[in-house]
Design an enzyme around this catalytic site. Structure first.
Site, PDB file in Angstrom:
ATOM      1  CG  ASP A  12     -33.964  21.224  -5.925  1.00 64.95           C
ATOM      2  OD1 ASP A  12     -34.091  22.391  -6.315  1.00 64.95           O
ATOM      3  OD2 ASP A  12     -34.206  20.227  -6.630  1.00 64.95           O
ATOM      4  CE  LYS A  21     -27.550  25.712  -5.413  1.00 66.16           C
ATOM      5  NZ  LYS A  21     -28.336  24.474  -5.420  1.00 66.16           N
ATOM      6  N   GLY A  64     -34.387  27.213  -8.910  1.00 64.36           N
ATOM      7  CA  GLY A  64     -35.476  27.776  -8.112  1.00 64.36           C
ATOM      8  C   GLY A  64     -34.960  27.978  -6.706  1.00 64.36           C
ATOM      9  CG  HIS A  65     -31.769  29.720  -5.850  1.00 65.27           C
ATOM     10  ND1 HIS A  65     -30.632  30.347  -6.281  1.00 65.27           N
ATOM     11  CD2 HIS A  65     -31.607  28.419  -6.171  1.00 65.27           C
ATOM     12  CE1 HIS A  65     -29.826  29.457  -6.838  1.00 65.27           C
ATOM     13  NE2 HIS A  65     -30.399  28.288  -6.788  1.00 65.27           N
ATOM     14  CD  GLN A  71     -28.971  24.595 -12.400  1.00 67.42           C
ATOM     15  OE1 GLN A  71     -27.975  25.181 -12.788  1.00 67.42           O
ATOM     16  NE2 GLN A  71     -30.153  25.163 -12.425  1.00 67.42           N
TER      17      GLN A  71
HETATM   18  P1  IMP Z   1     -32.139  21.235 -17.554  1.00 69.11           P
HETATM   19  O1  IMP Z   1     -31.169  21.992 -16.733  1.00 69.11           O
HETATM   20  O2  IMP Z   1     -33.523  21.845 -17.561  1.00 69.11           O
HETATM   21  O3  IMP Z   1     -31.646  20.953 -18.948  1.00 69.11           O
HETATM   22  O4  IMP Z   1     -32.355  19.793 -16.878  1.00 69.11           O
HETATM   23  C1  IMP Z   1     -31.329  18.802 -16.810  1.00 69.11           C
HETATM   24  C2  IMP Z   1     -31.427  18.029 -15.497  1.00 69.11           C
HETATM   25  O5  IMP Z   1     -31.072  18.892 -14.407  1.00 69.11           O
HETATM   26  C3  IMP Z   1     -32.841  17.518 -15.160  1.00 69.11           C
HETATM   27  O6  IMP Z   1     -32.716  16.290 -14.463  1.00 69.11           O
HETATM   28  C4  IMP Z   1     -33.394  18.576 -14.226  1.00 69.11           C
HETATM   29  O7  IMP Z   1     -34.410  18.079 -13.387  1.00 69.11           O
HETATM   30  C5  IMP Z   1     -32.130  18.942 -13.450  1.00 69.11           C
HETATM   31  N1  IMP Z   1     -32.152  20.307 -12.907  1.00 69.11           N
HETATM   32  C6  IMP Z   1     -31.904  21.458 -13.562  1.00 69.11           C
HETATM   33  N2  IMP Z   1     -31.961  22.510 -12.741  1.00 69.11           N
HETATM   34  C7  IMP Z   1     -32.237  22.019 -11.524  1.00 69.11           C
HETATM   35  C8  IMP Z   1     -32.378  22.634 -10.220  1.00 69.11           C
HETATM   36  O8  IMP Z   1     -32.233  23.846 -10.037  1.00 69.11           O
HETATM   37  N3  IMP Z   1     -32.650  21.790  -9.190  1.00 69.11           N
HETATM   38  C9  IMP Z   1     -32.760  20.455  -9.368  1.00 69.11           C
HETATM   39  N4  IMP Z   1     -32.622  19.846 -10.536  1.00 69.11           N
HETATM   40  C10 IMP Z   1     -32.361  20.622 -11.618  1.00 69.11           C
END
Ligand code: IMP
Length: 433
Positions: free
Chosen positions: A13, A16, A40-41, A223
């Protein structure tokens, strides 16, 4: 400039999407190599908002977009995004959107398992996005996941989906959750394959050939570094590799092509989900001020889950760590405008970690997992008034806010080349090298 790699410096977040859209002006292809619909972009062009979870952020600029072999793809979400772009009359043909045959497929049972496992973790939950990411990567590791190439034969693909759903159902029952209808899922996925099969190709060969022919590729990370499965704040991380060195591997191209590594960092920090965040702001009024009004452009609420993001001051030890792990050439700062108008801005210079840590050393790698024990040591900086940042086509200047940028630049040890000062594509100030 054959291959530019863009990664997040924090917990995702960082903005990017907007910066990839900006940088995409000068490239031919935008390719994503990791993660899935957990990302989420958001890209704003005038009043139009483009939100993508799986598609690379190059479509608004009309660039060829590649979903690389390191990704895990939820076909339902992808088809939804393609439909949204169709409605905007943006080209979404198989020549414009290419899916690596090696990317893995996310099933609804991966998502159900993700949710069930989180519930079983109780107070040790990670706060996943519930998008089935960890289970899709687990199946890939264990050799039973489904690859996108299988979608080229929809009927056979449907049969493979059926088998895997039945296996997942046994796990769901063991976790006390309701199993899914394997026939219904298989039929649905057979239908998705009918739509997506033509997009599936050998993207690795396509990228290598394009690079050899002088095309420029922008590799877009999802991420952030602190969510990397190895270098992040384990266990509160995602299950993919988010750092620059993983980009060529996730796209299946020679790492020699990488010539420019760009890190994107927000001028303050946010995190969704659980895990340590040393500079988290406990004053809710201040935190809300930095988050922005819910539903306003750029407000700090998850683009995927809608969750309220945790907010903190910029953490220089972690930024230095991320810059070093990624072997950065350049840093881009985003959301500097959000700090405008604050009388006092805090910036974390070092930690007290059992004994004080020397200011300008890299964060000890071992300490990344012990961030709960790190007490941030802040420097207070005097703020600037909002209209000191000028950003019009004819006049772009950071005014007094540039002293903040210089401080970050010195601490990170890499030049800050671009600063984003608003949600729109044009609200970017280029700094002289
Ligand atoms: P997962 O990727 O859904 O397995 O989540 C693992 C951790 O990564 C959690 O704390 C999510 O909130 C965080 N996370 C995964 N994708 C994103 C992203 O695109 N932005 C922010 N946090 C993310």
């Amino acid at each position: 400039m054959p291959m530019i790699v863009v990664v997040g410096m924090q917990w995702g977040d960082e903005g990017k999407g907007k910066m990839v859209d900006y940088l995409a002006q000068d490239v031919d292809i935008v390719a994503r190599w990791n993660g899935g619909a957990n990302a989420g972009h958001t890209v704003w062009v005038g009043q139009t908002k483009y939100v993508t979870h799986l598609l690379p952020s190059g479509l608004p600029q009309g660039k060829v977009c590649v979903l690389g072999g390191g990704m895990v793809i939820d076909p339902e979400r992808l088809l939804g995004e393609i439909k949204d772009f169709d409605a905007l009359k943006i080209n979404t043909s198989p020549r414009q959107i290419m899916i690596s045959e090696l990317a893995h497929i996310v099933l609804p049972t991966h998502k159900a398992l993700d949710v069930a496992k989180e519930a079983a973790r109780g107070k040790n939950a990670i706060g996943t996005t519930g998008q089935g990411i960890s289970f899709a990567y687990r199946d890939k590791e264990e050799g039973r996941g489904l690859e996108a190439r299988q979608m080229r034969s929809p009927h056979y693909f449907g049969q493979q989906v059926h088998q895997l759903v039945e296996l997942h159902n046994q796990e769901l029952v063991a976790l006390g959750s309701t199993p899914l209808d394997a026939d219904a899922v298989a039929n649905q996925y057979e239908e998705y394959a009918g739509y997506l099969g033509d997009h599936v190709c050998d993207t690795s060969a396509y990228l290598e050939k394009s690079l050899k022919n002088g095309k420029t590729v922008l590799a877009e990370g999802a991420q952030g570094t602190l969510l990397d499965k190895t270098y992040g704040t384990v266990p509160f991380v995602t299950r993919s590799s988010t750092t620059t060195e993983s980009a060529p591997a996730g796209l299946g191209v020679d790492s020699e092509w990488v010539t420019r590594r760009i890190g994107i960092a927000k001028c303050f920090q946010t995190r969704v989900g659980e895990g340590p965040m040393p500079t988290e702001i406990s004053d809710e009024r201040l935190a809300n001020r930095l988050r922005g009004e819910k539903d306003s452009p750029g407000a700090e609420y998850g683009a995927t889950t809608g969750r309220t993001r945790r907010v903190g001051w910029l953490d220089l030890p972690l930024l230095r760590y991320a810059a070093s792990i990624n072997n950065l050439d350049e840093l881009v700062l985003t959301k500097l405008d959000i700090l405008s108008g604050l009388e006092n801005i805090k910036i974390c210079e070092s930690y007290n970690y059992h004994s004080p840590v020397e200011k300008h050393i890299h964060l000890p790698i071992g300490a990344i997992t012990n961030l709960y024990d790190c007490i941030p040591q802040y420097q207070d900086m005097v703020g600037w008034i909002a209209n000191e940042i000028v950003c019009r086509e004819d006049l772009k200047s950071l005014g007094l806010a540039d002293s903040y940028v210089k401080k970050v630049e010195r601490a990170a040890g890499v030049p800050v080349t671009l600063v984003s000062v608003g949600t729109d594509r044009n609200q970017v100030v280029a700094r002289k090298k």
